[in-house]
Design a protein around this motif. Structure first.
Motif, short mmCIF file in Angstrom:
data_model
loop_
_atom_site.label_atom_id
_atom_site.label_comp_id
_atom_site.label_asym_id
_atom_site.label_seq_id
_atom_site.Cartn_x
_atom_site.Cartn_y
_atom_site.Cartn_z
N THR A 105 0.82 -1.22 0.00
CA THR A 105 0.00 0.00 0.00
C THR A 105 0.85 1.27 0.00
O THR A 105 0.38 2.34 -0.33
N ARG A 106 2.11 1.13 0.40
CA ARG A 106 3.03 2.27 0.36
C ARG A 106 4.46 1.74 0.35
O ARG A 106 4.71 0.58 0.65
N VAL A 107 5.38 2.61 0.00
CA VAL A 107 6.77 2.20 -0.12
C VAL A 107 7.34 1.89 1.26
O VAL A 107 7.14 2.65 2.22
N VAL A 108 8.03 0.77 1.36
CA VAL A 108 8.68 0.39 2.61
C VAL A 108 10.16 0.75 2.49
O VAL A 108 10.95 0.02 1.87
N HIS A 109 10.54 1.91 3.04
CA HIS A 109 11.94 2.34 2.95
C HIS A 109 12.84 1.51 3.86
O HIS A 109 13.94 1.15 3.48
N GLU A 110 12.36 1.21 5.05
CA GLU A 110 13.12 0.39 5.99
C GLU A 110 12.15 -0.38 6.87
O GLU A 110 11.21 0.20 7.43
N ILE A 111 12.35 -1.65 6.99
CA ILE A 111 11.47 -2.50 7.80
C ILE A 111 11.79 -2.31 9.27
O ILE A 111 12.94 -2.42 9.69
N GLU A 112 10.77 -2.00 10.04
CA GLU A 112 10.93 -1.87 11.49
C GLU A 112 10.83 -3.25 12.12
O GLU A 112 9.98 -4.06 11.75
N ILE A 113 11.70 -3.52 13.09
CA ILE A 113 11.67 -4.80 13.79
C ILE A 113 10.55 -4.77 14.83
O ILE A 113 10.51 -3.87 15.67
N PRO A 114 9.63 -5.73 14.79
CA PRO A 114 8.53 -5.76 15.76
C PRO A 114 9.04 -5.89 17.19
O PRO A 114 10.11 -6.46 17.45
N SER A 115 8.26 -5.38 18.14
CA SER A 115 8.65 -5.42 19.55
C SER A 115 8.82 -6.85 20.04
O SER A 115 9.64 -7.13 20.92
N SER A 116 8.03 -7.78 19.48
CA SER A 116 8.13 -9.18 19.92
C SER A 116 9.51 -9.75 19.64
O SER A 116 10.06 -10.53 20.42
#
Length: 303
Positions: A190-201
């Motif tokens: 749905t939008r550009v993913v510039h950098e994947i954030e690491i989930p809190s889990s």
């Protein structure tokens, strides 16, 4: 009241047997860690009694249908819980039960070796997903070749082939509304993913592993994380003033006991990119600046 035969095959029976099995295991775990027992729980008289209760409930479930029992993270388990696992393994041959226990390699002790003497016991070393296997997992998860190709490299780098990390990253993309499922079941960006954030889990899992380090072990990995994902252990020793042999022995101990780093030729690499990133982010800003400011050591700012 249901007749005995009908009760045996009812969903209520399966739920009751499963709940009883879980309760027996939970009581052993709680006792081993010194925790308070659940309110209203009827504690078995001994670990042996708990093992008998767990065995009978597992057999009851297996008589109804094939049953899988998974006990995760046995490396954290107290001795009583490992004994319960071993007792179940010995008591269930001939019954439709698959008993699975997971643990880190460093936790493999004599009790595991004793179990492997039996023909019905198998030990499997689970490797990380290869790039090909990870690509297949993403295609299956997204139901889209295009999205799997678009996000595959970023997810590969962030997950390091760990399937749990990969699924948590996918979940984070979904919850962050970076991807959306279409009516036909496929997923689209749905939008550009510039950098994947690491989930809190994932971060909590990594931080839990780091918390097991001693102060001396934490010192060397703190310096190492400022060098990057791959680092020269000799450079860490130069910064901390540790002789090469004690330093290399310390890194070998960290690799063997904690699996946070692993040897890569003459260098070391962190077990996951997330380990290195979590360590780096946990350092106080001024301590990072001191490490980065050491002359001649080429410690670079990774932010």
């Amino acid at each position: 009241m249901l007749a005995a035969g009908r009760w045996w095959h009812s969903p209520g029976f399966r739920l009751a047997a499963a709940a009883a099995l879980a309760a027996a295991v939970t009581l052993v775990l709680a006792r081993g860690w010194g925790e308070r027992q659940p309110v209203g729980a009827e504690e078995p008289a001994s670990a042996a009694a708990a093992a008998v209760a767990a065995r009978e409930r597992a057999r009851a479930l297996a008589a109804e249908r094939p049953t899988v029992i998974l006990i995760d993270d046995l490396h954290f388990a107290p001795e009583e819980a490992r004994s319960l696992f071993a007792a179940l393994a010995m008591a269930l041959p001939g019954h439709r039960v698959l008993l699975i226990g997971t643990m880190r390699p460093a936790a493999e002790g004599d009790w595991r070796g004793d179990l492997l003497r039996f023909d019905h016991v198998r030990h499997l070393h689970v490797e990380r997903l290869s790039p090909k296997d990870l690509a297949e997992l993403l295609r299956d998860s997204f139901k889209s070749e295009q999205l799997a190709a678009a996000l595959g490299l970023q997810i590969a780098v962030k997950s390091d082939g760990n399937p749990f990390f990969a699924f948590e990253i996918i979940r984070g993309l979904r919850e962050g509304q970076f991807i959306r499922q279409e009516a036909d079941g496929t997923w689209i960006g749905t939008r550009v993913v510039h950098e994947i954030e690491i989930p809190s889990s994932v971060l909590e899992l990594v931080n839990g592993r780091v918390a097991d380090l001693s102060e001396e072990e934490r010192d060397v990995v703190d310096v190492a994380c400022c060098l990057g994902f791959e680092f020269d252990p000799g450079l860490v020793g130069d910064v901390l003033g540790i002789a090469r042999i004690p330093l290399l022995k310390r890194f070998a101990r960290i690799e063997r006991s904690h699996r946070l780093v692993r040897a890569a030729g003459r260098h070391y690499v962190f077990d996951h990119h997330q380990v290195q990133e979590a360590l780096y982010e946990s350092l106080h800003e001024q301590l990072r600046e001191e490490y980065h400011g050491l002359p001649g050591h080429e410690i670079r700012d990774l932010r």
